[in-house]
Design a protein around this motif. Structure first.
Motif, short mmCIF file in Angstrom:
data_model
loop_
_atom_site.label_atom_id
_atom_site.label_comp_id
_atom_site.label_asym_id
_atom_site.label_seq_id
_atom_site.Cartn_x
_atom_site.Cartn_y
_atom_site.Cartn_z
N SER A 1 -32.07 15.27 1.43
CA SER A 1 -31.05 15.49 2.46
C SER A 1 -29.72 15.77 1.80
N GLN A 2 -29.06 16.83 2.25
CA GLN A 2 -27.71 17.15 1.82
C GLN A 2 -27.57 17.21 0.30
N GLY A 3 -28.57 17.84 -0.31
CA GLY A 3 -28.54 18.04 -1.75
C GLY A 3 -29.00 16.86 -2.57
N LEU A 4 -29.46 15.79 -1.92
CA LEU A 4 -29.88 14.58 -2.63
C LEU A 4 -31.37 14.37 -2.44
N THR A 5 -32.07 14.16 -3.55
CA THR A 5 -33.49 13.80 -3.52
C THR A 5 -33.60 12.31 -3.81
N TYR A 6 -34.37 11.58 -2.98
CA TYR A 6 -34.34 10.12 -3.09
C TYR A 6 -35.58 9.51 -2.46
N GLN A 7 -35.81 8.26 -2.81
CA GLN A 7 -36.80 7.42 -2.14
C GLN A 7 -36.06 6.46 -1.23
N SER A 8 -36.65 6.11 -0.10
CA SER A 8 -36.04 5.16 0.81
C SER A 8 -36.61 3.77 0.60
N GLY A 9 -35.74 2.80 0.53
CA GLY A 9 -36.20 1.42 0.46
C GLY A 9 -36.74 0.91 1.77
N LEU A 10 -36.49 1.63 2.87
CA LEU A 10 -36.96 1.24 4.19
C LEU A 10 -38.04 2.21 4.65
#
Length: 413
Positions: free
Chosen positions: A229-238
């Motif tokens: 999202s919005q240029g950020l790649t990430y894992q969600s803790g939730l």
């Protein structure tokens, strides 16, 4: 003893109930020196998702090295959970002292419990050497006791749905107007995915205030467990699909802060999002050798999100629901959303709260094709649920989950 005294003091105000308005809070805060103006804030409203969004923003800011306060409600076990200082609950002694200070200042002013607690929170935040605070609206927005800061850094509205209609209005437009009351002149606002009726109302208010709008899209799933999202790649803790929206709102808030000069590194933001926790919301727990999925789904929109998560976690499987709900909630709509024919449903009461009788919940669940039972409390209900092979989902009320979690804490489970 300070926790017991907190319960006594705040409980003694309980008969005041909900009485929205800002005058009482502003008068008391003026007597206290306006502590609410001493820490910059992010202010977040919404029917659902605002607590999770607060947790994402708080964790990401702390991962970037900032000293952060966070105020959310309700609590599950202790009043102290509501105020987090750098990721830790405020001490009961400190919160009690602040509540007592507010009571002294409020002589002649008839505060509600939430107004009393919120004024105490402002005192603690002002005296905690913080750089920023993330504040969740308690109820609505326009007349909520948190809405006393003239110029937040960013505001956000996570979602609009049918809840608290007796107080906020019967239509999505009316509810949206109340939540739009947190918008401030020239202050950026982030919007989640909203019904068109609600979004129209909020955009009109933003236009009047010349408040720049960022409307987010849900994060994109790029592979299992990895979002973008919005240029950020990430894992969600939730967990849960709904967190694609809440995390994207959190990222948009952080992007707005970046534009205002806050130093936030994408790597640290991603680390914070991955480390985010939010108890009682799509949370896995071990109980007597069985996995439980617990969630405080207490209104229709929250039930939709829970059902989506259950469908993803247990595709094409029946589940066992352990469920209790407050009488103020639309239990029939929630049950119709959650239960599929062939599921099991064990209906239980919510301790010490005005709730739907288990027999009423049972009747509705049977009408949906569920195999049903009732139990006198969650312990008996869990004993029944554990005799079935299906996954167990324990839900319906945060107060119910709080009673369960408090017992687990006390007994060391």
């Amino acid at each position: 003893m300070s926790l017991a005294e907190l319960d006594r003091l705040l409980g003694s105000f309980a008969q005041r109930g909900v009485d929205l308005g800002l005058d009482r809070s502003l008068n008391v805060l003026e007597r206290l020196g306006n502590p609410q103006n001493q820490v910059p804030i992010v202010h977040i409203a919404g029917t659902n998702g605002k607590g999770s969004t607060c947790a994402f923003v708080d964790a990401a800011l702390r991962a970037n090295g900032y000293r952060v306060g966070r105020y959310t409600s309700p609590h599950l076990i202790s009043w102290c959970e509501r105020l987090q200082l750098n990721g830790q609950p405020v001490s009961s002694d400190r919160l009690l002292q602040a509540v007592q200070t507010v009571l002294t200042a409020a002589d002649g002013i008839d505060l509600t419990p939430f107004e009393l607690l919120t004024a105490a929170v402002w005192l603690v935040l002002a005296d905690s050497d913080l750089e920023i605070a993330v504040i969740e609206v308690g109820l609505g927005g326009r007349l909520d006791a948190t809405n006393v800061v003239a110029q937040p850094l960013v505001t956000a509205i996570t979602s609009i749905g049918h809840d608290h209609q007796a107080v906020l209005g019967s239509t999505l437009g009316a509810i949206a107007a109340e939540k739009a009351g947190i918008l401030k002149a020239n202050c950026p606002v982030v919007l989640g995915v909203l019904p068109s009726e609600a979004e129209t109302v909020i955009r009109a208010q933003a236009d009047r205030l010349q408040a720049p709008i960022t409307a987010i899209e849900p994060a994109t799933v790029i592979e299992s467990g990895l979002w973008q999202s919005q240029g950020l790649t990430y894992q969600s803790g939730l967990i849960g699909d709904v967190q694609r929206i809440n995390s994207a709102i959190g990222i948009a808030i952080l992007r707005q802060l970046q534009q205002q000069g806050w130093i936030l590194q994408d790597e640290a933001i991603a680390q914070g999002l991955a480390n985010t926790s939010w108890p009682g919301r799509l949370q896995w727990l071990d109980y007597q050798g069985r996995k439980l999925l617990i969630d405080g789904a207490h209104n229709l929109e929250a039930a939709i999100a829970l059902r989506q998560a259950v469908d993803q976690l247990f595709p094409d499987q029946s589940v066992t629901w352990l469920l209790g709900m407050l009488r103020a909630k639309d239990a029939q709509a929630v049950l119709a959303t959650l239960i599929r024919s062939g599921d099991r449903c064990i209906a239980i009461p919510v301790p010490e709260h005005d709730c739907w009788a288990p027999q009423e919940l049972q009747t509705w669940a049977e009408g949906l094709g569920a195999i049903t039972a009732t139990a006198a409390d969650w312990a008996e209900g869990l004993a029944i649920a554990q005799s079935y092979p299906q996954a167990i989902v324990f839900c319906g009320s945060l107060y119910l989950l709080g009673d369960f979690l408090q017992n687990l804490q006390a007994t060391g489970y």
